[in-house]
Scaffold this motif. Sequence first.
Motif, PDB file in Angstrom:
ATOM      1  N   ASP A  18       0.969  -1.159  -0.029  1.00  0.00           N
ATOM      2  CA  ASP A  18      -0.057   0.027   0.054  1.00  0.00           C
ATOM      3  C   ASP A  18       0.900   1.219   0.039  1.00  0.00           C
ATOM      4  O   ASP A  18       1.846   1.288   0.472  1.00  0.00           O
ATOM      5  CB  ASP A  18      -0.901  -0.073   1.391  1.00  0.00           C
ATOM      6  N   LEU A  19       0.322   2.323  -0.359  1.00  0.00           N
ATOM      7  CA  LEU A  19       1.155   3.554  -0.592  1.00  0.00           C
ATOM      8  C   LEU A  19       1.400   4.132   1.000  1.00  0.00           C
ATOM      9  O   LEU A  19       0.443   3.899   1.903  1.00  0.00           O
ATOM     10  CB  LEU A  19       0.305   4.641  -1.391  1.00  0.00           C
ATOM     11  N   PRO A  20       2.271   4.872   1.108  1.00  0.00           N
ATOM     12  CA  PRO A  20       2.543   5.503   2.419  1.00  0.00           C
ATOM     13  C   PRO A  20       1.427   6.311   3.028  1.00  0.00           C
ATOM     14  O   PRO A  20       0.584   6.617   1.982  1.00  0.00           O
ATOM     15  CB  PRO A  20       3.616   6.458   2.267  1.00  0.00           C
ATOM     16  N   ALA A  21       1.142   6.649   4.135  1.00  0.00           N
ATOM     17  CA  ALA A  21       0.178   7.289   4.699  1.00  0.00           C
ATOM     18  C   ALA A  21      -0.276   8.900   4.039  1.00  0.00           C
ATOM     19  O   ALA A  21      -1.281   9.302   4.031  1.00  0.00           O
ATOM     20  CB  ALA A  21       0.215   7.218   6.377  1.00  0.00           C
ATOM     21  N   ASP A  22       1.165   9.390   3.941  1.00  0.00           N
ATOM     22  CA  ASP A  22       0.878  10.772   3.610  1.00  0.00           C
ATOM     23  C   ASP A  22       0.996  11.062   2.021  1.00  0.00           C
ATOM     24  O   ASP A  22       1.610  12.049   1.447  1.00  0.00           O
ATOM     25  CB  ASP A  22       1.866  11.670   4.358  1.00  0.00           C
ATOM     26  N   THR A  23       0.488   9.962   1.274  1.00  0.00           N
ATOM     27  CA  THR A  23       0.456   9.952  -0.230  1.00  0.00           C
ATOM     28  C   THR A  23      -0.152  11.197  -0.871  1.00  0.00           C
ATOM     29  O   THR A  23       0.573  11.796  -1.638  1.00  0.00           O
ATOM     30  CB  THR A  23      -0.183   8.737  -0.693  1.00  0.00           C
ATOM     31  N   VAL A  24      -1.282  11.500  -0.104  1.00  0.00           N
ATOM     32  CA  VAL A  24      -2.013  12.815  -1.000  1.00  0.00           C
ATOM     33  C   VAL A  24      -1.327  13.920  -0.773  1.00  0.00           C
ATOM     34  O   VAL A  24      -1.077  14.732  -1.729  1.00  0.00           O
ATOM     35  CB  VAL A  24      -3.355  12.752  -0.034  1.00  0.00           C
ATOM     36  N   GLU A  25      -0.565  14.208   0.560  1.00  0.00           N
ATOM     37  CA  GLU A  25       0.212  15.421   0.454  1.00  0.00           C
ATOM     38  C   GLU A  25       1.290  15.513  -0.226  1.00  0.00           C
ATOM     39  O   GLU A  25       1.478  16.482  -1.138  1.00  0.00           O
ATOM     40  CB  GLU A  25       0.516  15.556   2.170  1.00  0.00           C
ATOM     41  N   LYS A  26       1.976  14.189  -0.392  1.00  0.00           N
ATOM     42  CA  LYS A  26       3.322  14.428  -0.985  1.00  0.00           C
ATOM     43  C   LYS A  26       2.867  14.758  -2.823  1.00  0.00           C
ATOM     44  O   LYS A  26       3.716  15.545  -3.342  1.00  0.00           O
ATOM     45  CB  LYS A  26       4.023  13.038  -0.934  1.00  0.00           C
ATOM     46  N   VAL A  27       2.026  13.933  -2.888  1.00  0.00           N
ATOM     47  CA  VAL A  27       1.456  13.937  -4.587  1.00  0.00           C
ATOM     48  C   VAL A  27       1.118  15.325  -4.817  1.00  0.00           C
ATOM     49  O   VAL A  27       1.241  15.887  -5.783  1.00  0.00           O
ATOM     50  CB  VAL A  27       0.562  12.841  -5.064  1.00  0.00           C
TER      51      VAL A  27
END
Lengths: 469, 272
Positions: A225-234
Amino acid sequence: MSDSDTHPATHPPSTPPELHSATTGTDTTGPGSDSDPYAQQRKTTEGSVYTVTGGDWDDVISEVAGDEKIIMNLGPQHPSTHGVLRLVLELEGETVTSLRSVIGYLHTGIEKNTEYRTWTQGVTFVTRMDYLAPLSNEAAYCMGIERLLGIEIPKRAEVIRVLLLEINRISSHLVAIATGGMELGALTGMTAGFREREEALHLLEYLTGLRMNHAFIRPGGVAQDLPADTVEKVTEFVKVMDKRLPEYDKLLTGQPIWQNRLKGIGYLPVDACLSLGITGPVLRSAGLPWDLRKTDPYFGYQEYEFDVPVAHEADSFARFLLRLEEMHQSLRIIKQALEKLEPGPIMVEDAKIAWPAQLSISSDGMGNSLAHVRKIMGQSMESLIHHFKLVTEGFSVPAGQVYTAIESPRGELGYHMVSDGGTRPMRVHVRDPSFINLQAMPAMSEGGMVADVIAAVASLDPVMGGCDR
Amino acid sequence: MTESDDPTTTPPQPGEAQSSAERAGESNGSDALAPIGAEPARAVRVAPAQPPPAGHERRGMFGVSGSGDTSGYGGLRLPAYTPPASERPYGGWFDEFFDEFLAALAENQIDPSEVQQVSVDRGEITLYVRRERLVEICRTLRDDSGLRFEFCSSVSGVDYGPDVPQRLHVVYHLLSMTYRRRVRLEVSVDVEDTADAHVPSVVDVYATADWQEREAYDMFGIVFDGHPALTRILMPDDWDGFPQRKDYPLGGIPVEYKGTEIPPPDERRAYS
């Protein structure tokens, strides 16, 4: 220098007289050419053969000026041929009368190798073919396995794949523009392109664990699974790219030299594209809005809003503009993918296919999670057997064959896969767009100037790792 | 492909009725062509009674032999897989396409028995065709206004292994951009008699097949008659053998470097 030129009488010569006869290796004067160990001439039965390294062109030209035809060999190690690609040009003056290409320098037998590994292990092979679009290779390969197995991957895995594919498309197009710029002498384009590509690769590294050769997309879903803060990073990445991509317009699009080098160069109309099997930006630059994401959607691409940019000039400049626009469209898709990213499984639930362990990061890198190791080693013999069988032997894939194609940054990337029912592929054939598109080189270059060959090849954006496999 | 959602046939499991060697005496697949009154198959040089086999017998779960394994795994024998011929209706757009295709064949005076078998599997349609009139069939597929397969996606060779009759297959993936359809053409040839591994070249119809046929020649030794310049493309010009054949080892080709020879990976440890 200019001082001594304008006032020769009032200034002493800046160099002692004895140094005037000394030369550098790239000196183009008569005596200077002798000092270049590479610039040699030898007679063969076919005529004189010259080895030219750069500054010594003048000597060769003056020597062979009387001959009508020069056969020139470009590459395979040449900065302007976009990889280990060898071109053999027949020249009359500076006009190319015939172009033939020699490929295969990067052939590593990946297709053969996959027949000796399990279906899952094949991912690590195919990701190394088109090294600028590794995720496209993984996605197409896994899509084929999934169709052979007759399984559907979870929604979240589809969204993750789309997200990664589009980030990858941006990084690939950036390299296309960067290396294309470098080959034409626009070095700022190169440094800028690779700078932005780093942003994309950093993001991919954060999301998948590796900058390239991710092996992240696996049969049945994705590895982790993607890391927890994926949305922020992307989101951060999208912001940066939104700001920087318009700079390419400022830097290159309106640049007169850039335009003069590319406009009307590498012309390939739509009928030639279809006949030669050309896809991707080259086909779209000829006016046909053919993009498999729209025409034959996979991974739920039909649910995303994006445009397929098309041009009608069918030249290198149009392809440059298309790649630029496609990056903007990819950013649009990425934003929508972030919204679609909902919690859920990232791998099929069938334990006979999915990787048996939950992977986790520990001090020595990514591996089976401690909880899983405790379970198989301490509690459940059946889990251990299952883990061992699935990891070493792999899963069986029902016999049959499929052809799956996706839109890689370079065009249609197709996988023809045959299974005999075993745990290893019988045959994996890759229809790599670089391989097919390179066939267009003679049609694009013959009759033009030598310098335009480079611009035409750059606009095809071949990746030799994918071409030679 | 959107068609993949409604596969009309489920893939047969190895060992089931349609996947064993007993097929030899069964129909030659021309039943599907009956509606327009197919003529009896002409006498052709290669006219197999059975549909083209696609697979070879597999032995042993772990590929072991002679190891003294008493678990029974080593004795496991799985019969070869043969793609089953599909019966009308095929479902989806396949029926419409096939009617159109038969009509186009008749228009071009091509005997429908040139199509040995039709298989619909996993939402994809495969036409097993004889090689003799392959080029005309391709031209028909490309030019007929109801078919319009104007794009050849891929040409690939497949080797089904030394024990399989007609072991070498050439597989063409054609794409109709007009109708957004894909079909697969498959031609099979023998390799035992080297003179026999010949397939007509479709470069005249699909120029894109040029390098792909060269690759198939390079890797499998399939000779494409009529190809403008059939030479090796990925391997060196003076290479011996055809590397992607099943009886060609993965590694172990002597490397002329200080006498070193690396054992082929398939002779190292293997689990499957």
